[in-house]
Every structure is written in C-alpha cells, then in structure tokens.
Design a protein around this motif. Structure first.
Motif, PDB file in Angstrom:
ATOM      1  N   ILE A  31       0.867  -1.175   0.000  1.00 46.00           N
ATOM      2  CA  ILE A  31       0.000   0.000   0.000  1.00 46.00           C
ATOM      3  C   ILE A  31       0.908   1.230   0.000  1.00 46.00           C
ATOM      4  O   ILE A  31       1.819   1.341   0.823  1.00 46.00           O
ATOM      5  CB  ILE A  31      -0.929   0.016   1.235  1.00 46.00           C
ATOM      6  CG1 ILE A  31      -1.762  -1.261   1.303  1.00 46.00           C
ATOM      7  CG2 ILE A  31      -1.804   1.264   1.229  1.00 46.00           C
ATOM      8  CD1 ILE A  31      -2.795  -1.423   0.228  1.00 46.00           C
ATOM      9  N   HIS A  32       0.647   2.127  -0.956  1.00 40.58           N
ATOM     10  CA  HIS A  32       1.380   3.382  -1.085  1.00 40.58           C
ATOM     11  C   HIS A  32       0.390   4.537  -1.048  1.00 40.58           C
ATOM     12  O   HIS A  32      -0.765   4.369  -1.456  1.00 40.58           O
ATOM     13  CB  HIS A  32       2.126   3.439  -2.430  1.00 40.58           C
ATOM     14  CG  HIS A  32       3.194   2.409  -2.578  1.00 40.58           C
ATOM     15  ND1 HIS A  32       4.525   2.713  -2.514  1.00 40.58           N
ATOM     16  CD2 HIS A  32       3.128   1.070  -2.771  1.00 40.58           C
ATOM     17  CE1 HIS A  32       5.236   1.606  -2.679  1.00 40.58           C
ATOM     18  NE2 HIS A  32       4.404   0.593  -2.834  1.00 40.58           N
ATOM     19  N   ILE A  68      -6.788   9.084   6.837  1.00 43.32           N
ATOM     20  CA  ILE A  68      -7.477   9.737   5.724  1.00 43.32           C
ATOM     21  C   ILE A  68      -6.483   9.920   4.580  1.00 43.32           C
ATOM     22  O   ILE A  68      -5.334  10.293   4.803  1.00 43.32           O
ATOM     23  CB  ILE A  68      -8.013  11.109   6.170  1.00 43.32           C
ATOM     24  CG1 ILE A  68      -9.077  10.937   7.249  1.00 43.32           C
ATOM     25  CG2 ILE A  68      -8.562  11.894   4.998  1.00 43.32           C
ATOM     26  CD1 ILE A  68      -9.438  12.236   7.931  1.00 43.32           C
ATOM     27  N   GLY A  69      -6.914   9.651   3.347  1.00 46.27           N
ATOM     28  CA  GLY A  69      -6.043   9.853   2.198  1.00 46.27           C
ATOM     29  C   GLY A  69      -6.413   8.940   1.056  1.00 46.27           C
ATOM     30  O   GLY A  69      -7.357   8.151   1.134  1.00 46.27           O
ATOM     31  N   THR A  70      -5.652   9.065  -0.008  1.00 51.75           N
ATOM     32  CA  THR A  70      -5.837   8.232  -1.189  1.00 51.75           C
ATOM     33  C   THR A  70      -4.653   7.290  -1.294  1.00 51.75           C
ATOM     34  O   THR A  70      -3.504   7.705  -1.129  1.00 51.75           O
ATOM     35  CB  THR A  70      -5.965   9.096  -2.456  1.00 51.75           C
ATOM     36  OG1 THR A  70      -7.047  10.016  -2.263  1.00 51.75           O
ATOM     37  CG2 THR A  70      -6.251   8.248  -3.680  1.00 51.75           C
ATOM     38  N   TYR A  71      -4.953   6.036  -1.573  1.00 50.35           N
ATOM     39  CA  TYR A  71      -3.938   4.986  -1.580  1.00 50.35           C
ATOM     40  C   TYR A  71      -3.979   4.211  -2.883  1.00 50.35           C
ATOM     41  O   TYR A  71      -5.006   4.142  -3.548  1.00 50.35           O
ATOM     42  CB  TYR A  71      -4.163   4.017  -0.405  1.00 50.35           C
ATOM     43  CG  TYR A  71      -4.087   4.701   0.932  1.00 50.35           C
ATOM     44  CD1 TYR A  71      -2.867   4.827   1.584  1.00 50.35           C
ATOM     45  CD2 TYR A  71      -5.218   5.238   1.527  1.00 50.35           C
ATOM     46  CE1 TYR A  71      -2.783   5.472   2.807  1.00 50.35           C
ATOM     47  CE2 TYR A  71      -5.141   5.889   2.752  1.00 50.35           C
ATOM     48  CZ  TYR A  71      -3.929   6.007   3.380  1.00 50.35           C
ATOM     49  OH  TYR A  71      -3.842   6.646   4.588  1.00 50.35           O
ATOM     50  N   THR A  72      -2.854   3.611  -3.212  1.00 47.78           N
ATOM     51  CA  THR A  72      -2.775   2.732  -4.371  1.00 47.78           C
ATOM     52  C   THR A  72      -2.159   1.411  -3.927  1.00 47.78           C
ATOM     53  O   THR A  72      -1.366   1.374  -2.976  1.00 47.78           O
ATOM     54  CB  THR A  72      -1.962   3.379  -5.517  1.00 47.78           C
ATOM     55  OG1 THR A  72      -1.978   2.503  -6.643  1.00 47.78           O
ATOM     56  CG2 THR A  72      -0.538   3.665  -5.115  1.00 47.78           C
ATOM     57  N   THR A  73      -2.568   0.339  -4.587  1.00 45.61           N
ATOM     58  CA  THR A  73      -2.087  -0.986  -4.213  1.00 45.61           C
ATOM     59  C   THR A  73      -1.233  -1.580  -5.323  1.00 45.61           C
ATOM     60  O   THR A  73      -1.500  -1.369  -6.501  1.00 45.61           O
ATOM     61  CB  THR A  73      -3.259  -1.947  -3.935  1.00 45.61           C
ATOM     62  OG1 THR A  73      -4.062  -2.039  -5.103  1.00 45.61           O
ATOM     63  CG2 THR A  73      -4.101  -1.473  -2.784  1.00 45.61           C
TER      64      THR A  73
END
Length: 125
Positions: A31-32, A68-73
């Motif tokens: 997860i980034h 809280i935030g936006t993540y990319t996998t």
C-alpha cells in the motif's frame, strides 16, 4: 459500501493462475499513498507450495488502520522467497474518508497510519 472510512475493514482478494507444478510462492500486497510513500507491505509469512491451477487468496486489513487519504495498491508474486516473478502496480486506487466521532474532532490525524490499539485504565490506590 461505496465509502471507505478510517473505520472500514478492507478485504483484498486476488485470483491468480499457476502454470507449473511444485512452485513455492509468496503473494504480497503493498500500500502506497499518492506521494509515493510506501505505507506497508503484507505477505504470506512463508512461501506456500502450489501446483497448477487457479487460486484465490485474501488479505484482511482491519479498521481502523489507515489514515485519511488516497492509496494505491501493488501486488507481487515471489518464487522461493527470492525471485520476483510478477509485479502489478496501481492495481487499485481507493480513498479513505473521515468518520464522525463523538469527540467532535474531525480531520486527519498526524502520521501515516491511524490504528486503534486497545487501551486500559487501572486505578492504583
């Protein structure tokens, strides 16, 4: 649900095909955040033996955990705990929103993660 909050438990499900017998594989999820910071990696503790076939694996992430935030996998498959044989980046992008709390405080907490650990209060007289 369509809305993921800081309290939401997440389930990542991966379906993959193994084309050879007797492979020792480990599956990992990374997860980034959108700043490119690597938040964490979770993987099988040890490689598992696979023969030809189609498999499904699930990774459970309890809530609350992410801030809280936006993540990319990203996902990766490693052979014999040494050789990266497949990697997919930006497989899923998702946003974690705040939730209403009884304290009235809203907003992002300091730090990358937002786990809720068990706390106890003991009165010592």
């Amino acid at each position: 649900s369509d809305i993921i909050t800081v309290n939401t438990s997440l389930l990542f499900c991966f379906i993959f095909e193994v084309s050879k017998d007797n492979l020792n594989l480990s599956i990992a999820i990374e997860i980034h955040n959108l700043n490119g910071e690597h938040i964490f990696t979770s993987a099988f503790p040890i490689a598992q033996k696979f023969d030809k076939g189609i498999f499904e694996t699930n990774c459970h992430i309890p809530g609350p955990f992410l801030n809280i935030g936006t993540y990319t996998t990203h996902i990766q498959i490693v052979k014999d705990n040494l050789e990266l044989i497949h990697r997919e980046t930006d497989v899923l992008v998702f946003e974690v929103s705040d939730t209403v709390r009884s304290s009235g405080f809203t907003g992002k907490w300091p730090g990358i993660l937002r786990p809720s650990f068990k706390w106890e209060i003991v009165k010592n007289d």
